[in-house]
Design a protein around this motif. Sequence first.
Motif, PDB file in Angstrom:
ATOM      1  N   LYS A 165      11.845  -1.569  -7.042  1.00 38.44           N
ATOM      2  CA  LYS A 165      10.557  -2.247  -6.907  1.00 38.44           C
ATOM      3  C   LYS A 165      10.696  -3.439  -5.971  1.00 38.44           C
ATOM      4  N   SER A 173       6.118   0.203  -5.443  1.00 36.28           N
ATOM      5  CA  SER A 173       5.065  -0.635  -6.038  1.00 36.28           C
ATOM      6  C   SER A 173       5.388  -0.862  -7.510  1.00 36.28           C
ATOM      7  N   LEU A 229       6.133   2.133  -1.227  1.00 34.57           N
ATOM      8  CA  LEU A 229       5.324   1.352  -0.310  1.00 34.57           C
ATOM      9  C   LEU A 229       5.891   1.361   1.103  1.00 34.57           C
ATOM     10  N   VAL A 272       1.252  -5.577   3.174  1.00 31.90           N
ATOM     11  CA  VAL A 272       1.444  -4.973   1.854  1.00 31.90           C
ATOM     12  C   VAL A 272       0.913  -5.909   0.770  1.00 31.90           C
ATOM     13  N   MET A 287      -1.860  -4.927  -1.979  1.00 32.73           N
ATOM     14  CA  MET A 287      -1.392  -4.689  -3.341  1.00 32.73           C
ATOM     15  C   MET A 287      -1.757  -5.801  -4.334  1.00 32.73           C
ATOM     16  N   ARG A 328      -4.597  -4.885  -6.486  1.00 35.15           N
ATOM     17  CA  ARG A 328      -4.349  -3.702  -7.315  1.00 35.15           C
ATOM     18  C   ARG A 328      -3.396  -4.016  -8.464  1.00 35.15           C
ATOM     19  N   TYR A 329      -2.428  -4.903  -8.209  1.00 31.28           N
ATOM     20  CA  TYR A 329      -1.459  -5.256  -9.255  1.00 31.28           C
ATOM     21  C   TYR A 329      -1.463  -6.785  -9.437  1.00 31.28           C
ATOM     22  N   TRP A 374       3.082 -11.799  -5.975  1.00 31.10           N
ATOM     23  CA  TRP A 374       2.973 -11.456  -4.560  1.00 31.10           C
ATOM     24  C   TRP A 374       2.997 -12.762  -3.763  1.00 31.10           C
TER      25      TRP A 374
END
Length: 871
Positions: free
Chosen positions: A791, A817, A823, A840, A844, A847-848, A853
């Motif tokens: 990950k 991911s 990814l 990215v 992302m 979404r997460y 991030w």
Amino acid sequence: MPEIGFPIQSLLPEIRASLQIHPRLVLEAPPGAGKTTQVPLALLDANWLGGRKIVMLEPRRVAARAAAGFMAKQLGEVVGETVGYRIRFENKVGADTRIIVVTEGILTRMLQDDPMLEGVGAILFDEFHERHLAGDLGLALALDVQFGLREDLRIVVMSATLDGERLAQFLDAPRLSSAGRSYPVEVAHFPARREEAIEHQAKRAIEHALATHPGDLLVFLPGQREIARVDAALAGMQPMSAPGELRQARHGGRAPESGQDAPTEGKTIPPHRAAAVDAIEVLALHGELPIEQQTRVLQPAADGRRRVVLATNVAESSVTLPGVRVVIDSGLAREPRFDPNSGFARLDVVSISQASADQRVGRAGRVADGFAYRLWPQSQRLEPQRRPEIAQVELASLALELAAWGSDALRFVDAPPQGAVAAARDLLQRLDALDAGNAITPRGRRMLALGTHPRLAAMLLASNEPSRIALACDLAALIEARDPLRSRSDALADRWQALAAFRNGRVGADANRSALAAIDAASKQWRRRLRCNAQPPANVPAHDLGDLLAHAFPDRIAKQHPQDPKRYLLANGRMAKLFDDSAVYGEPWLVASELRFEAKDALLLRAAPVDERHLRQAFAAHFREGDEVRWDATRRALASERIARFDGIVLSSKPAGRVDPARAARALTDAVRDLGLSALPWSESLSQWRVRVQCLRAWMPELGLPDLSDAALLASLDTWLMPAFAGKTRLDALDESALADALKSAVDWSLRQRIDQLAPTRIDVPSGMQRAIAYALDDHGEPASPVLAVKLQELFGLAQTPRIVDGRVPLTIHLLSPGGRPLQVTQDLAGFWERTYPEVRKEMKGRYPRHPWPNDPWNAAATHRAKPRGT
């Protein structure tokens, strides 16, 4: 006699000087230079020769006789004085002979019989470009003698068309080249008509050439059969009973059309009509002609008539045909190729090489400007050089010669293929010519002395009874010859009966008279060679033929299948079947002289019945009975049986008692050999260990790791797997742990530790976790890049791509991911953080949202967890 000027004469002092200081020489000289006849004579008074003999190898009998005759004539002598020759069944050598021209088999026998070559100071290999197997062997033996026994022996390799530079490097020898004596020759391609046979195209070309050009014609054809057909086409009659006999004929010709230019190289010409031509003499030239006819062809026509010489490639080199101004070349030759149907090298019609085509053209320019017609399309491309026979024929004779020499560590220009040599030695062991250690046996030496294929030699030595020796001579002649019958009968007895009828003056409608005459003549030669005074019998039972034939083809002895009468079990373990209309149907035992090998069952092309009582007497050691353990694929277990067999043929079987442990281990190993490695209980970790070893073999060859490829493991099953089956009677009794111990047995403990260090199964990542590395091989067995799937959040703060194998091999990182989906795939982690991560992150983050991030992944804390709720 007046001295004849040859282009090579100016080079003779240099040849003598080179051989004075160096024991080997490569001499290139085109046709007409005079190398064949002038070089031996020029060396006779050389200081280093010291009055000893010169042996010159000529590949062809016609050329050997002609060369010896011409040299003797130059000395004002007859053959057998200073110059002589030795060929098969003929010896023209006297007590004072110093130049001996020999053919290839004779040279091999001389070297085998007297490796010191007492009294011989030089060996000359003429026309070496023909690359016959016996010539290559002769050179290898001569070099072995020179290096090991006779440093003073001179070796000269001569040719008109060869790769002289490569050969000079191989021999570590000087290379000299001579000019030729040749006039310009124009070349044209004479077109064939649709579906036109070669003899009719040749006939049209001959008629055109007779009407268009002066001088004699030399027509190159593949063999005697084609010579007879062209001869018949010129005469307007069916092929003569004795092909190639001298005859005289008047043939009509055709003149060129008005205004038609003479064709030249690069032009394709139309056929022309020619005017009548008077008194054309048509002659044949091939190696089987009587000496008188060969001599007549090589002499000018006494009455000045024009001649058409129909020749095989015997006229390609070393012989000069006076008066030839036109060459017509079919572009074909008969050359030996291994025929798996018969087990022999047979002569096949093949296209010649470009070097041979050029040499044939040169024959038209020996006396004046010439012309050459090629009977193949201008668009057809030929191979540059002739392929050596050693690369494309069966090698039983070579393997027997090497065994007699006592060493196979000879230097060949082209090394014999190891697979062909191994197959040849297997056959020689069956023939009792070699022992289990591949050393020659006394019987093998007797076979070698006969100078024929070991199969035929074994048959010729199979009996001491004169009548059976005579019958064996018939069979040897029949097997070597082309089929004398026009029918497809698979009974060898039909051929022998046709031969017996021919001797009584009867020739059936199905038989070829000329072929039977040639077979009868060959049989007589064999009887003389074996000093057999008995005549062949007029009648014999069919199995008498098979009883003898079995000694030539012990691997092709066959027993009728108990359930299918048209199928036969062969001694070599294969199966064969009969034609639907087979003439040998119903015979319990057969021996096949010809088979057509196919994917499933071979097809019996020619066979003879054999008596089982004879087999049990003559091949007693091949009949065995004992307990055998085999793998029963249906039950997936071992079966122990009491089996009686003849070689690979099972005669009977019945259940036996308890399975012997040693035989059980071998049977289970053989089962894996048949089923493949997938039948073993591979675990994922063991499969990965095997791949890691294969990868490290490529990445770090200095480790000396064993080859664990499928091919290598299957080839060494007896070494690494069989011990693991000790005490087991079922395949599934081998568990994953035992298989792992067996596979790793070839790698000592310290090396196993090194494997784990260099190619680890797992690697620490910045999140504090260990993640697996996946290893793989590509379709060619080469290492693929090892993969680390992890990950993205677990690599925050890691700038450089991780490497293994002491930093030699970067990992391919599959960045995942939070949901485990890929990814990005990269080997440039720094580049990813810098260029790709912002995109990215943007995609992302929504979404997460519960996973980090950060804007700055370089300095963020790596984690394998999601953020706590509420953060």
